[in-house]
Write an enzyme that holds these catalytic residues in place. Sequence first.
Site, mmCIF file in Angstrom:
data_model
loop_
_atom_site.group_PDB
_atom_site.id
_atom_site.type_symbol
_atom_site.label_atom_id
_atom_site.label_comp_id
_atom_site.label_asym_id
_atom_site.label_seq_id
_atom_site.Cartn_x
_atom_site.Cartn_y
_atom_site.Cartn_z
ATOM 1 N N MET A 29 1.213 -1.038 -0.475
ATOM 2 C CA MET A 29 -0.255 -0.485 -0.006
ATOM 3 C C MET A 29 0.504 1.394 -0.029
ATOM 4 O O MET A 29 0.242 2.367 0.291
ATOM 5 C CB MET A 29 -0.842 -0.011 0.855
ATOM 6 C CG MET A 29 -1.899 -1.266 1.163
ATOM 7 S SD MET A 29 -3.847 -1.366 2.265
ATOM 8 C CE MET A 29 -3.196 -0.289 3.607
ATOM 9 N N LEU A 32 6.882 2.854 1.535
ATOM 10 C CA LEU A 32 7.584 1.888 1.758
ATOM 11 C C LEU A 32 8.549 2.062 2.496
ATOM 12 O O LEU A 32 9.533 3.144 2.823
ATOM 13 C CB LEU A 32 8.100 1.220 -0.191
ATOM 14 C CG LEU A 32 6.872 1.309 -0.830
ATOM 15 C CD1 LEU A 32 8.074 1.503 -2.311
ATOM 16 C CD2 LEU A 32 6.261 0.731 -1.196
ATOM 17 N N HIS A 33 9.112 1.473 2.911
ATOM 18 C CA HIS A 33 9.743 1.182 3.977
ATOM 19 C C HIS A 33 11.151 -0.190 4.033
ATOM 20 O O HIS A 33 11.077 -0.698 3.285
ATOM 21 C CB HIS A 33 9.979 1.532 6.077
ATOM 22 C CG HIS A 33 8.093 0.452 6.261
ATOM 23 N ND1 HIS A 33 8.983 -1.712 5.729
ATOM 24 C CD2 HIS A 33 6.965 0.443 6.165
ATOM 25 C CE1 HIS A 33 8.001 -2.260 6.164
ATOM 26 N NE2 HIS A 33 7.080 -0.857 6.161
ATOM 27 N N HIS A 36 9.432 -3.350 3.389
ATOM 28 C CA HIS A 36 9.577 -3.979 1.833
ATOM 29 C C HIS A 36 10.251 -3.727 1.097
ATOM 30 O O HIS A 36 10.655 -5.020 0.295
ATOM 31 C CB HIS A 36 8.545 -2.420 1.715
ATOM 32 C CG HIS A 36 7.343 -2.039 2.024
ATOM 33 N ND1 HIS A 36 6.869 -0.885 2.640
ATOM 34 C CD2 HIS A 36 5.826 -2.735 2.287
ATOM 35 C CE1 HIS A 36 5.259 -1.050 3.389
ATOM 36 N NE2 HIS A 36 4.946 -2.361 2.910
ATOM 37 N N GLN A 60 -10.207 -2.393 2.488
ATOM 38 C CA GLN A 60 -9.776 -2.833 3.793
ATOM 39 C C GLN A 60 -9.469 -2.743 5.488
ATOM 40 O O GLN A 60 -9.178 -2.255 5.922
ATOM 41 C CB GLN A 60 -8.313 -3.899 3.897
ATOM 42 C CG GLN A 60 -7.181 -3.163 3.991
ATOM 43 C CD GLN A 60 -6.035 -3.809 2.951
ATOM 44 O OE1 GLN A 60 -5.781 -3.538 1.369
ATOM 45 N NE2 GLN A 60 -5.345 -3.736 3.901
ATOM 46 N N GLU A 149 6.125 -11.091 7.029
ATOM 47 C CA GLU A 149 5.401 -12.100 8.712
ATOM 48 C C GLU A 149 4.733 -10.656 9.433
ATOM 49 O O GLU A 149 4.311 -11.708 10.905
ATOM 50 C CB GLU A 149 6.851 -12.744 9.082
ATOM 51 C CG GLU A 149 6.173 -13.997 8.459
ATOM 52 C CD GLU A 149 7.403 -15.040 9.137
ATOM 53 O OE1 GLU A 149 8.334 -14.908 9.664
ATOM 54 O OE2 GLU A 149 6.915 -15.916 8.783
ATOM 55 N N LYS A 150 5.054 -9.619 9.343
ATOM 56 C CA LYS A 150 4.318 -8.819 11.133
ATOM 57 C C LYS A 150 2.780 -8.885 10.202
ATOM 58 O O LYS A 150 1.989 -8.795 11.437
ATOM 59 C CB LYS A 150 4.301 -7.282 10.173
ATOM 60 C CG LYS A 150 4.660 -6.719 11.201
ATOM 61 C CD LYS A 150 4.911 -5.071 11.765
ATOM 62 C CE LYS A 150 3.962 -3.787 10.395
ATOM 63 N NZ LYS A 150 2.960 -3.474 10.880
ATOM 64 N N GLN A 154 -2.528 -12.184 7.519
ATOM 65 C CA GLN A 154 -2.617 -11.409 6.785
ATOM 66 C C GLN A 154 -2.226 -12.867 5.790
ATOM 67 O O GLN A 154 -2.759 -12.647 5.162
ATOM 68 C CB GLN A 154 -2.435 -10.453 6.744
ATOM 69 C CG GLN A 154 -2.398 -10.659 5.280
ATOM 70 C CD GLN A 154 -2.020 -8.453 5.028
ATOM 71 O OE1 GLN A 154 -2.467 -7.829 4.745
ATOM 72 N NE2 GLN A 154 -0.653 -8.512 4.340
ATOM 73 N N SER A 186 6.831 -0.720 9.774
ATOM 74 C CA SER A 186 5.477 -0.196 9.912
ATOM 75 C C SER A 186 5.280 1.513 8.858
ATOM 76 O O SER A 186 5.798 1.784 9.505
ATOM 77 C CB SER A 186 4.313 -0.484 10.855
ATOM 78 O OG SER A 186 3.087 0.330 10.600
HETATM 79 O O1 PAF Z 1 -0.265 -5.567 3.578
HETATM 80 C C1 PAF Z 1 -0.924 -5.315 3.384
HETATM 81 O O2 PAF Z 1 0.164 -3.920 2.800
HETATM 82 C C2 PAF Z 1 -1.728 -4.744 2.234
HETATM 83 O O3 PAF Z 1 -2.586 -5.815 3.204
HETATM 84 C C3 PAF Z 1 -1.878 -5.948 0.661
HETATM 85 C C4 PAF Z 1 -1.556 -7.121 0.991
HETATM 86 C C5 PAF Z 1 -1.130 -4.718 0.263
HETATM 87 C C6 PAF Z 1 -3.061 -5.892 0.489
HETATM 88 O O4 PAF Z 1 -4.084 -4.206 -0.344
#
Ligand code: PAF
Length: 281
Positions: A29, A32-33, A36, A60, A149-150, A154, A186
């Site tokens: 989403m 980015l850090h 990612h 979400q 895994e954070k 999910q 995060s």
């Molecule tokens: O973990 C995330 O950043 C989001 O939940 C994802 C998997 C990109 C779905 O929008």
Amino acid sequence: MLLIQTREQLNGYLSTLKTNESLGLIPTMGALHIGHAALVSRAIQENHYVVVSIFVNPTQFNNTDDLEKYPQSLEADMKVLESISEDIVVFAPSIEEMYSKEIKSINYDFGGLEHVMEGAFRAGHFNGVGTIVESLLTLIKPDKAYFGEKDFQQLQIIRKLTEIRKIPVEIIGCPIVREANGLAFSSRNERLSKKMRNEAAFIYKTLISAKRLFGTKSAMHVKDWVVKQFKKHPELELEYIEITQAKTLKPIIKKYKNKKYRAFIAVYAEGVRLIDNIALN
Ligand code: PAF
């Protein structure tokens, strides 16, 4: 670096790829850090082509305030990716492009994984995640998709999603990346004051102590102990501490030597919701 913003452009790009060479996808989403970046670097090592999707998925978010405050920074994100590799392809569609008719999620049955922890506290969250991840996997058809895994719950739900929808992709879970003080990276950390960013390191410190305690004490004892520790730190408001089986996410009743367990925490700090987890054995 190639930036793709429509399905049409995406299909055009995908049609140029050699079918015998593998494609790795990192759904994000944005904001980015380093966490990612670790997923992206792993995908680069393991695939010929790497696509990073950047899409702040409205379905979400159970809390509109959280959605509005979610950091959005495509330009900065592109720079981060460029510094890793010029060959990465970015897919950053608009909301209309992803949800053509209605901004609505599908109702999934994830076999109970969706009812605990994040699912219990964030109504509809996993339906939103499932909807967008299913769309991305179906559109991009990666061979491998990478998740941190954070967001361990999910990750398990996405594995289940690919099983129930029969999506042929390998889901790869990657270890949590932490700031120097132990706080899990995060995108939400950016919203914390500098002071709180240091204090929030207490979350991971407590998880490490919980792991040690779990070696000799019951799960109930460990959970009570964690609750007590957070009471001494009222600036970190504990939402839940759970100890579950790692695969099923079912709360632990009795400890078995051959089963894997995990502790999960959600905390509010300065109104920002932070989550973390740790393998206990
Ligand atoms: O973990 C995330 O950043 C989001 O939940 C994802 C998997 C990109 C779905 O929008």
